[in-house]
Design a protein around this motif. Structure first.
Motif, short mmCIF file in Angstrom:
data_model
loop_
_atom_site.label_atom_id
_atom_site.label_comp_id
_atom_site.label_asym_id
_atom_site.label_seq_id
_atom_site.Cartn_x
_atom_site.Cartn_y
_atom_site.Cartn_z
N GLN A 296 51.50 66.84 24.23
CA GLN A 296 53.27 66.93 23.78
C GLN A 296 53.56 65.97 23.43
O GLN A 296 53.20 64.31 22.72
CB GLN A 296 53.25 67.71 22.69
CG GLN A 296 52.80 68.63 22.33
CD GLN A 296 52.25 68.41 21.14
OE1 GLN A 296 51.36 68.62 20.28
NE2 GLN A 296 52.43 67.72 20.21
N SER A 297 54.33 66.03 25.04
CA SER A 297 55.37 65.10 25.44
C SER A 297 54.60 63.60 25.64
O SER A 297 54.94 62.22 25.14
CB SER A 297 56.11 64.75 26.39
OG SER A 297 55.73 65.24 27.57
N ALA B 212 53.80 61.53 22.38
CA ALA B 212 54.75 61.35 21.99
C ALA B 212 55.39 60.14 22.40
O ALA B 212 55.53 58.69 21.42
CB ALA B 212 56.02 62.27 22.17
N GLN C 244 52.17 57.72 20.81
CA GLN C 244 52.57 56.89 19.56
C GLN C 244 53.61 55.84 19.34
O GLN C 244 54.07 55.09 19.36
CB GLN C 244 53.16 58.30 18.84
CG GLN C 244 53.61 57.88 17.29
CD GLN C 244 54.17 56.64 16.42
OE1 GLN C 244 55.54 57.32 17.60
NE2 GLN C 244 53.91 56.21 15.22
N MET C 245 55.21 56.12 20.64
CA MET C 245 55.71 55.59 20.62
C MET C 245 55.74 54.14 21.13
O MET C 245 55.51 52.38 20.35
CB MET C 245 57.06 55.72 21.51
CG MET C 245 58.20 54.94 21.83
SD MET C 245 59.72 55.88 22.16
CE MET C 245 58.77 55.53 23.88
N ALA D 226 50.05 63.62 15.00
CA ALA D 226 51.71 62.85 15.41
C ALA D 226 51.52 61.13 15.72
O ALA D 226 52.33 60.13 16.05
CB ALA D 226 50.91 63.27 17.20
#
Length: 442
Positions: A260-261, A264, A267-268, A296
């Motif tokens: 999950q990290s 993220a 995506q960033m 996400a």
């Protein structure tokens, strides 16, 4: 050249979604879509094609491919990735000549054209050969030859691949009216040293403003993901970010064990993951967390990987698996809708390639169009929901036309920019050199 497609079902794009037009007209002027609608456009056309019973849709984008591995199709089947690479792929690839690789490139393009692929992202050897083939055949390609580095004292100057790709970038970036795009690649974290990748990123930074992009393998297997954490104290995604590679627009193949990290972070940084369900299943690598990636907000795309780990370049098969795999694994029939999968295979793939002028059927976009034949096909009748039929029912053999930049490259079994017999003969000769294959085994 002005072409009008009439009486066609059309999967057009409107307000960020697909819109099905049951019976319409699509006009092409040169390399561009001029109009789409239900009324016949005014004016004269050089060619008018009656598309009754056929559906026009955006060309498919195969966003992770090793096209020349068509020559290695079936080699070392039913093995885990590490064994498959080290004991089968790498030894044979070391024997491949430039002529072999060109033969494999063109065989791969022939296969993709017949199955509706208009653009692909390729990572393989002999990039100049790929440039020449793609220019002549007419497909769109983002190509790179990825670096590998193992010695602790190795620098980029010790890597012929680094020098080669810098030269190819200068020679061919945006060649063939933009159809050819030259990317850069790092094979994976586990096949490179941190020293080299940091230097690689630093030395390529000036090319970022000239369209340089990155292509990597990321968290393809559980052992790759775990061993990176043991080596560096971070996941492969975190490692690539730490060494600066995510400062470039990046296509990341597989991402089966992305956390999950990681998602993220991706995506960033604008990283586009590539879902390769067939390859991941065949190699026993696992199932990528696609529902979480979509949630996400990641630009998830689709790819076949190479024909040695698939064993084909059939994007319809990838769409089918991408739509049903996660429903079964999660026991949730509403996950990953047909429209989502079609976006992954078209507009999302084009976006990952940096191509904002294609991926959808709308006026002003490039005429990268395929036709799917619904006539007299038992498996495509009836068709109350065309998107569902394309994803759940259609086969690659239902593609009856592939157009790139307004030029028909394939139609009804005929190729217009390649010699089918010559491509097959060259591929057979290459296989003979590599394996000593007899005619009976071909």
């Amino acid at each position: 050249m002005k072409t009008l497609f009439e009486n066609a079902a059309i999967l057009a794009w409107e307000n960020g979604r697909f819109r099905h037009i049951p019976r319409g007209f699509l006009a092409v002027d040169g390399d561009t879509i001029a109009s789409i609608g239900t009324d016949r456009p005014a004016g004269r056309f050089d060619a008018v094609k009656d598309m009754t019973g056929r559906l026009l849709m955006p060309g498919l984008v195969n966003n992770h491919c090793h096209a020349a591995m068509t020559l290695l199709r079936g080699l070392g089947s039913d093995l885990p990735l590490k064994t498959w690479l080290e004991e089968h792929m790498f030894p044979v690839e070391d024997r491949m000549t430039d002529e072999d690789i060109i033969a494999g490139h063109e065989l791969g393009m022939m296969e993709m054209l017949a199955s509706g692929v208009t653009s692909f992202t390729d990572m393989y050897m002999h990039p100049r050969g790929m440039v020449r083939s793609a220019e002549r055949i007419g497909m769109k390609v983002n190509l790179n030859r990825a670096i590998l580095s193992f010695g602790p004292d190795t620098t980029c100057d010790d890597l012929p691949t680094f020098r080669e790709m810098r030269e190819v970038f200068e020679e061919s970036q945006f060649a063939a009216n933009g159809r050819i795009r030259v990317d850069f690649g790092v094979h994976a974290e586990y096949t490179n040293t941190e020293r080299v990748v940091r230097e690689f990123v630093r030395r390529l930074l000036p090319l970022r403003e000239r369209g340089a992009r990155m292509h990597i393998h990321l968290s393809e297997t559980e052992s790759e993901h775990r061993e990176c954490t043991e080596r560096h104290g971070c996941t492969p995604a975190e490692w690539f970010d730490r060494v600066g590679l995510f400062g470039f627009p990046t296509t990341a193949a597989h991402c089966v064990y992305a956390t999950q990290s990681d998602m993220a972070l991706m995506q960033m940084r604008g990283v586009s993951p590539v879902h390769c369900p067939t390859s991941n299943l065949k190699l026993g690598s696992g199932v990528a967390p696609i529902p979480e990636m979509l949630a996400a907000g990641l630009n998830v795309t689709l790819g076949t990987d190479g024909a040695a780990s698939n064993n084909n370049l059939n994007m319809f098969e990838e769409m089918h698996l991408a739509a049903i795999l996660h429903k079964g694994a999660r026991r949730d029939p509403v996950l990953v809708s047909p429209e989502t999968v079609l976006k992954m295979a078209t507009v999302n793939g084009a976006r990952a390639q940096g191509r904002t002028d294609t991926g959808t059927l709308e006026p002003g976009k490039k005429a990268d169009i395929i036709a799917v034949d619904f006539r007299d096909r038992a498996h495509l009748f009836p068709a109350p929901d065309p998107m569902a039929m394309l994803v759940y029912s259609a086969q690659s053999t239902d593609v009856c036309m592939t157009m790139v930049d307004g030029t028909v490259l394939y139609e009804n079994g005929k190729y217009f920019t390649l010699d089918k017999a010559a491509v097959l003969n060259n591929a057979k000769a290459a296989a003979e050199r590599l394996f000593g294959a007899s005619e009976e085994t071909r």
